[in-house]
Design a protein around this motif. Sequence first.
Motif, PDB file in Angstrom:
ATOM      1  N   ARG A  25      -0.357  11.944  -4.241  1.00 51.66           N
ATOM      2  CA  ARG A  25      -1.057  11.930  -3.031  1.00 51.66           C
ATOM      3  C   ARG A  25      -1.011  10.786  -2.231  1.00 51.66           C
ATOM      4  O   ARG A  25      -0.966  11.115  -0.744  1.00 51.66           O
ATOM      5  CB  ARG A  25      -2.700  12.096  -3.468  1.00 51.66           C
ATOM      6  N   LEU A  26      -1.161   9.503  -2.442  1.00 53.43           N
ATOM      7  CA  LEU A  26      -0.961   8.542  -1.404  1.00 53.43           C
ATOM      8  C   LEU A  26       0.502   8.402  -0.917  1.00 53.43           C
ATOM      9  O   LEU A  26       0.640   8.244   0.252  1.00 53.43           O
ATOM     10  CB  LEU A  26      -1.220   7.029  -2.307  1.00 53.43           C
ATOM     11  N   LEU A  28       2.708  10.965  -0.260  1.00 55.74           N
ATOM     12  CA  LEU A  28       2.932  12.159   0.518  1.00 55.74           C
ATOM     13  C   LEU A  28       1.820  11.786   1.870  1.00 55.74           C
ATOM     14  O   LEU A  28       2.311  12.162   2.994  1.00 55.74           O
ATOM     15  CB  LEU A  28       2.213  13.337   0.211  1.00 55.74           C
ATOM     16  N   GLU A  29       0.640  11.021   1.624  1.00 59.54           N
ATOM     17  CA  GLU A  29      -0.301  10.810   2.779  1.00 59.54           C
ATOM     18  C   GLU A  29       0.401   9.557   3.691  1.00 59.54           C
ATOM     19  O   GLU A  29       0.176   9.597   4.792  1.00 59.54           O
ATOM     20  CB  GLU A  29      -1.620  10.383   2.253  1.00 59.54           C
ATOM     21  N   GLN A  30       0.548   8.581   3.172  1.00 58.47           N
ATOM     22  CA  GLN A  30       1.256   7.388   3.785  1.00 58.47           C
ATOM     23  C   GLN A  30       2.428   6.755   3.596  1.00 58.47           C
ATOM     24  O   GLN A  30       2.949   5.854   4.380  1.00 58.47           O
ATOM     25  CB  GLN A  30       0.169   6.231   3.380  1.00 58.47           C
ATOM     26  N   GLY A  31       3.279   7.385   2.920  1.00 63.32           N
ATOM     27  CA  GLY A  31       4.644   7.015   2.777  1.00 63.32           C
ATOM     28  C   GLY A  31       4.886   6.128   1.449  1.00 63.32           C
ATOM     29  O   GLY A  31       3.957   5.559   0.937  1.00 63.32           O
ATOM     30  N   PHE A  32       6.054   6.461   0.850  1.00 59.46           N
ATOM     31  CA  PHE A  32       6.253   5.573  -0.344  1.00 59.46           C
ATOM     32  C   PHE A  32       6.277   4.237  -0.131  1.00 59.46           C
ATOM     33  O   PHE A  32       5.613   3.491  -1.170  1.00 59.46           O
ATOM     34  CB  PHE A  32       7.670   6.145  -1.031  1.00 59.46           C
ATOM     35  N   GLU A  33       6.901   3.619   0.688  1.00 61.24           N
ATOM     36  CA  GLU A  33       7.011   2.092   0.860  1.00 61.24           C
ATOM     37  C   GLU A  33       5.727   1.841   1.136  1.00 61.24           C
ATOM     38  O   GLU A  33       5.428   0.249   1.137  1.00 61.24           O
ATOM     39  CB  GLU A  33       8.196   1.864   1.860  1.00 61.24           C
ATOM     40  N   GLN A  34       4.822   2.246   2.007  1.00 56.16           N
ATOM     41  CA  GLN A  34       3.549   1.920   2.699  1.00 56.16           C
ATOM     42  C   GLN A  34       2.525   1.748   1.424  1.00 56.16           C
ATOM     43  O   GLN A  34       1.365   1.388   1.506  1.00 56.16           O
ATOM     44  CB  GLN A  34       3.038   2.914   3.800  1.00 56.16           C
ATOM     45  N   THR A  35       2.834   2.753   0.371  1.00 55.99           N
ATOM     46  CA  THR A  35       1.734   2.658  -0.825  1.00 55.99           C
ATOM     47  C   THR A  35       2.065   1.490  -1.867  1.00 55.99           C
ATOM     48  O   THR A  35       3.253   1.514  -2.192  1.00 55.99           O
ATOM     49  CB  THR A  35       1.936   3.913  -1.311  1.00 55.99           C
ATOM     50  N   THR A  36       1.080   0.907  -2.081  1.00 57.45           N
ATOM     51  CA  THR A  36       1.189  -0.436  -3.004  1.00 57.45           C
ATOM     52  C   THR A  36       0.712   0.046  -4.420  1.00 57.45           C
ATOM     53  O   THR A  36      -0.014   0.974  -4.444  1.00 57.45           O
ATOM     54  CB  THR A  36       0.717  -1.551  -2.545  1.00 57.45           C
ATOM     55  N   THR A  43      -7.386   3.313  -6.525  1.00 55.53           N
ATOM     56  CA  THR A  43      -7.701   4.739  -6.435  1.00 55.53           C
ATOM     57  C   THR A  43      -7.670   5.433  -7.604  1.00 55.53           C
ATOM     58  O   THR A  43      -8.736   6.373  -7.875  1.00 55.53           O
ATOM     59  CB  THR A  43      -6.814   5.601  -5.499  1.00 55.53           C
ATOM     60  N   ALA A  44      -6.685   5.013  -8.776  1.00 51.65           N
ATOM     61  CA  ALA A  44      -6.862   5.642 -10.003  1.00 51.65           C
ATOM     62  C   ALA A  44      -8.237   5.163 -10.859  1.00 51.65           C
ATOM     63  O   ALA A  44      -8.291   5.700 -11.716  1.00 51.65           O
ATOM     64  CB  ALA A  44      -5.469   5.567 -10.616  1.00 51.65           C
TER      65      ALA A  44
END
Length: 196
Positions: A25-26, A28-36, A43-44
């Motif tokens: 979900r993260l 697809l919402e904000q991009g792979f590289e932008q997700t840490t 979030t989990a």
Amino acid sequence: MTTEPSLWERSRQAAYAEITSVAWRLFLEQGFEQTTIDQIVATAGISRRSFFRYFGTKEDIVLGDLANQGVLVQEALEAIPLSVGPWEALRAALYAVDALEVEAGITLKIAKMMYETPSLRSRSIEKHLHWQSLLAPNIRTRLGIEADQDDPAADAIVASAIACLDVAGELWTRGQGILRLADLYDQAVRAVRTPL
């Protein structure tokens, strides 16, 4: 007789699925590289330590199934009679695990992310090298090559088939999933197999 997974195994599978779902979900919402990883664990609702019990890297969330799919392709290949030629057997094995039949939608978003992210591309190549090690022994047998023979034919065929699948996947992605992946794979294989 199949044994039911233990409570611990079911809990582990559920946690794996939940972390994967949150991460996707993260991504697809904000991009792979932008997700840490920190965002994923927050979030989990898990710790970083828990995350690393399930995944070695962030890339493994995206490509974990790719490694498992290699084992499925191997099993499918081994079920195909040895009288079937190597290229035809590889194609049939890929079909058997639905590697050549994909639909646009979420798969297209995932494919775009993979082809546009250098770290995912390099990890994908690593996974495909693992596929090669799984599939080449069967192709050696089909070609009648002894295990101790220094003959590159089986590895070359498997590596070429995997490269054709990758090229087809990239073209399918660039074409917004309009063309059939199987047709693109077949075209790539014909190009490799056609003598100059």
